[in-house]
Design a protein around this motif. Structure first.
Motif, PDB file in Angstrom:
ATOM      1  N   LYS A 182      -7.769  -7.023  -8.389  1.00 51.11           N
ATOM      2  CA  LYS A 182      -7.737  -6.429  -9.732  1.00 51.11           C
ATOM      3  C   LYS A 182      -6.530  -6.941 -10.514  1.00 51.11           C
ATOM      4  O   LYS A 182      -6.629  -7.250 -11.709  1.00 51.11           O
ATOM      5  CB  LYS A 182      -7.706  -4.902  -9.639  1.00 51.11           C
ATOM      6  CG  LYS A 182      -9.001  -4.289  -9.115  1.00 51.11           C
ATOM      7  CD  LYS A 182      -8.885  -2.778  -9.026  1.00 51.11           C
ATOM      8  CE  LYS A 182     -10.182  -2.157  -8.514  1.00 51.11           C
ATOM      9  NZ  LYS A 182     -10.074  -0.688  -8.366  1.00 51.11           N
ATOM     10  N   LEU A 183      -5.394  -7.021  -9.828  1.00 53.47           N
ATOM     11  CA  LEU A 183      -4.171  -7.495 -10.472  1.00 53.47           C
ATOM     12  C   LEU A 183      -4.324  -8.943 -10.932  1.00 53.47           C
ATOM     13  O   LEU A 183      -3.967  -9.288 -12.073  1.00 53.47           O
ATOM     14  CB  LEU A 183      -2.995  -7.373  -9.504  1.00 53.47           C
ATOM     15  CG  LEU A 183      -1.627  -7.864  -9.997  1.00 53.47           C
ATOM     16  CD1 LEU A 183      -1.188  -7.101 -11.242  1.00 53.47           C
ATOM     17  CD2 LEU A 183      -0.591  -7.736  -8.883  1.00 53.47           C
ATOM     18  N   ASN A 233      -7.810  -7.447  -0.045  1.00 52.74           N
ATOM     19  CA  ASN A 233      -6.874  -6.708  -0.886  1.00 52.74           C
ATOM     20  C   ASN A 233      -7.475  -6.484  -2.280  1.00 52.74           C
ATOM     21  O   ASN A 233      -7.297  -7.294  -3.193  1.00 52.74           O
ATOM     22  CB  ASN A 233      -5.563  -7.509  -0.983  1.00 52.74           C
ATOM     23  CG  ASN A 233      -4.450  -6.723  -1.643  1.00 52.74           C
ATOM     24  OD1 ASN A 233      -4.692  -5.746  -2.342  1.00 52.74           O
ATOM     25  ND2 ASN A 233      -3.220  -7.156  -1.423  1.00 52.74           N
ATOM     26  N   VAL A 260       5.762  -4.594  -3.949  1.00 51.01           N
ATOM     27  CA  VAL A 260       4.991  -4.570  -5.195  1.00 51.01           C
ATOM     28  C   VAL A 260       5.456  -5.700  -6.120  1.00 51.01           C
ATOM     29  O   VAL A 260       4.634  -6.368  -6.762  1.00 51.01           O
ATOM     30  CB  VAL A 260       5.130  -3.204  -5.899  1.00 51.01           C
ATOM     31  CG1 VAL A 260       4.478  -3.242  -7.286  1.00 51.01           C
ATOM     32  CG2 VAL A 260       4.502  -2.105  -5.045  1.00 51.01           C
ATOM     33  N   GLN A 312       4.022  -9.013  -4.939  1.00 47.01           N
ATOM     34  CA  GLN A 312       2.610  -9.120  -5.281  1.00 47.01           C
ATOM     35  C   GLN A 312       2.420  -9.445  -6.764  1.00 47.01           C
ATOM     36  O   GLN A 312       1.568 -10.262  -7.126  1.00 47.01           O
ATOM     37  CB  GLN A 312       1.882  -7.823  -4.927  1.00 47.01           C
ATOM     38  CG  GLN A 312       0.379  -7.895  -5.189  1.00 47.01           C
ATOM     39  CD  GLN A 312      -0.380  -6.753  -4.558  1.00 47.01           C
ATOM     40  OE1 GLN A 312      -1.087  -6.930  -3.593  1.00 47.01           O
ATOM     41  NE2 GLN A 312      -0.231  -5.554  -5.114  1.00 47.01           N
ATOM     42  N   GLN A 313       3.234  -8.830  -7.616  1.00 42.72           N
ATOM     43  CA  GLN A 313       3.177  -9.115  -9.054  1.00 42.72           C
ATOM     44  C   GLN A 313       3.503 -10.576  -9.332  1.00 42.72           C
ATOM     45  O   GLN A 313       2.819 -11.241 -10.116  1.00 42.72           O
ATOM     46  CB  GLN A 313       4.164  -8.206  -9.803  1.00 42.72           C
ATOM     47  CG  GLN A 313       3.731  -6.768  -9.964  1.00 42.72           C
ATOM     48  CD  GLN A 313       2.755  -6.597 -11.122  1.00 42.72           C
ATOM     49  OE1 GLN A 313       2.593  -7.476 -11.972  1.00 42.72           O
ATOM     50  NE2 GLN A 313       2.093  -5.442 -11.169  1.00 42.72           N
ATOM     51  N   ASP A 340       0.824  -1.216   0.000  1.00 47.74           N
ATOM     52  CA  ASP A 340       0.000   0.000   0.000  1.00 47.74           C
ATOM     53  C   ASP A 340       0.855   1.262   0.000  1.00 47.74           C
ATOM     54  O   ASP A 340       0.457   2.288  -0.570  1.00 47.74           O
ATOM     55  CB  ASP A 340      -0.924   0.022   1.226  1.00 47.74           C
ATOM     56  CG  ASP A 340      -2.008  -1.044   1.155  1.00 47.74           C
ATOM     57  OD1 ASP A 340      -2.293  -1.499   0.024  1.00 47.74           O
ATOM     58  OD2 ASP A 340      -2.555  -1.418   2.205  1.00 47.74           O
ATOM     59  N   THR A 365      -6.693  -4.300  -4.465  1.00 48.91           N
ATOM     60  CA  THR A 365      -5.633  -4.082  -5.455  1.00 48.91           C
ATOM     61  C   THR A 365      -5.153  -5.403  -6.027  1.00 48.91           C
ATOM     62  O   THR A 365      -4.985  -5.556  -7.246  1.00 48.91           O
ATOM     63  CB  THR A 365      -4.450  -3.333  -4.819  1.00 48.91           C
ATOM     64  OG1 THR A 365      -4.901  -2.081  -4.295  1.00 48.91           O
ATOM     65  CG2 THR A 365      -3.350  -3.083  -5.851  1.00 48.91           C
TER      66      THR A 365
END
Length: 384
Positions: free
Chosen positions: A339-340, A334, A298, A301-302, A291, A336
């Protein structure tokens, strides 16, 4: 017809009628007769039996335009109860399900039971007794207990064959939990095979007959529903996707192979990727770093979204389900990441399946395994 066959048929008819009432209550005897295609005489007999046993009650309906006001049959929510339990490394969750399938109680107990099977059994016994007392559930009203555990489970005998997360092996948890304390049946299964029952809505009127639940937590796994039934494989190991190969030249897994899925998306693997100087101890802290836009977080997470989308594509190509449901703390809170992952699935799901591919995220939060275990116990023990 043999007497045994007649008894079995009467029992089966009784279950069919009870199932129909559960789906459509309030309902009249005439409606039941039409729906089940049983004679009015048979319906009357079964309804009288069910009412005498305390499963249902009958009451007069609202006014009708013409004729007599029909008597409608209702389910009794207090007829019987089941208890659902989820066991994880640092948490035990349990709840009480009424006869209408509503979770009327839920508790979460923080503990450390990894390597501590005997302590877990003692804690479970005392916790069940406490919640039953608190909600005034009489022993004779307890139909059964359902337990969801991570790992390989012999569901027919109630044995935890092995649990990588808990470090338990060959534990007869069904027998040990009952052991003269609770006078009811105890059923045990892999936690995701329990949870999928809660994810599809009501087990008697499910949203899906063919779907897959993918769960991410201390481990990684899946549960497969085919034609309304949990698909188990020959040893109840179907869905153990933590050891499908994602990268044959990748990280060495404890199983002896390289590139297993769990080496890329399990919580422990993700924590091991965090910068040592930050001393991060939980997935929640990793998400907080995401966040804040910290690049290392990041990137993690990817990677998780990529490997998970690849695994989902493999499952979708094999089974072509109505939906894939994804659960786990890293996902459910989460937006985000949701969506990812949706974008990654658009990239990796085979284009021929894209038009009908449905990706959903669990809305059960912490109650999924508990509710699913209690529902499964209710369905399985009532149909015996």
């Amino acid at each position: 017809m043999k007497k045994q066959d007649q008894v079995q048929m009467r029992r089966q008819n009784k279950y069919i009628v009870l199932d129909a009432i559960r789906q459509m209550a309030p309902i009249s005897r005439i409606q039941l007769s039409k729906y089940t295609k049983m004679s009015p005489t048979t319906i009357t007999r079964i309804v009288q039996e069910l009412e005498a046993e305390g499963f249902i009650l009958e009451g007069v309906s609202e006014e009708t335009a013409i004729g007599r006001r029909p008597t409608l049959i209702h389910m009794r929510e207090d007829a019987l109860y089941t208890i659902g339990i989820e066991i994880d490394c640092f948490t035990i969750r349990l709840g009480i399900l009424d006869f209408l399938g509503k979770l009327i109680a839920f508790q979460e107990i923080k503990c450390s039971i990894k390597h501590r099977y005997e302590e877990a059994i003692h804690l479970l016994k005392s916790s069940i007794a406490t919640i039953m007392s608190e909600y005034q559930i009489a022993q004779e009203k307890l139909l059964g207990i359902g337990i969801g555990v991570p790992g390989v489970i012999n569901n027919e005998e109630g044995i935890i064959v092995s649990s990588e997360q808990l470090k338990w092996e060959n534990c007869r948890i069904g027998e040990d939990l009952k052991n003269g304390v609770f006078d009811c049946e105890v059923i045990v299964d892999n936690e995701l095979k329990m949870q999928i029952i809660a994810e599809i809505g009501d087990i008697y009127t499910p949203l899906y007959s063919n779907c897959i639940l993918v769960g991410m937590g201390t481990g990684v796994g899946a549960s497969i529903l085919l034609n309304g039934e949990v698909y188990r494989g020959i040893q109840n190991k179907a869905g153990e996707i933590s050891h499908i190969t994602i990268n044959p030249f990748g990280e060495m897994c404890h199983c002896g192979k390289r590139g297993c899925l769990s080496m890329y998306i399990s919580e422990m693997t993700l924590l091991n990727r965090t910068p040592k100087n930050l001393n991060i101890q939980s997935i929640e802290e990793v998400l907080q770093c995401v966040d804040r836009g910290e690049q290392w977080a990041v990137d993690i997470q990817q990677d998780v979204a990529t490997y998970l989308a690849i695994a989902i594509n493999n499952l979708v190509c094999l089974y072509e389900p109505e939906a894939v449901i994804v659960s786990g703390e890293i996902i459910e809170h989460n937006v985000t990441f949701q969506k990812l992952l949706s974008e990654k699935c658009k990239q990796y799901i085979w284009k021929e399946l894209q038009p009908h591919f449905v990706l959903q995220f669990s809305n059960q939060l912490k109650e999924g395994v508990v509710k699913g275990a209690a529902l499964q116990a209710q369905k399985q023990l009532l149909s015996v």
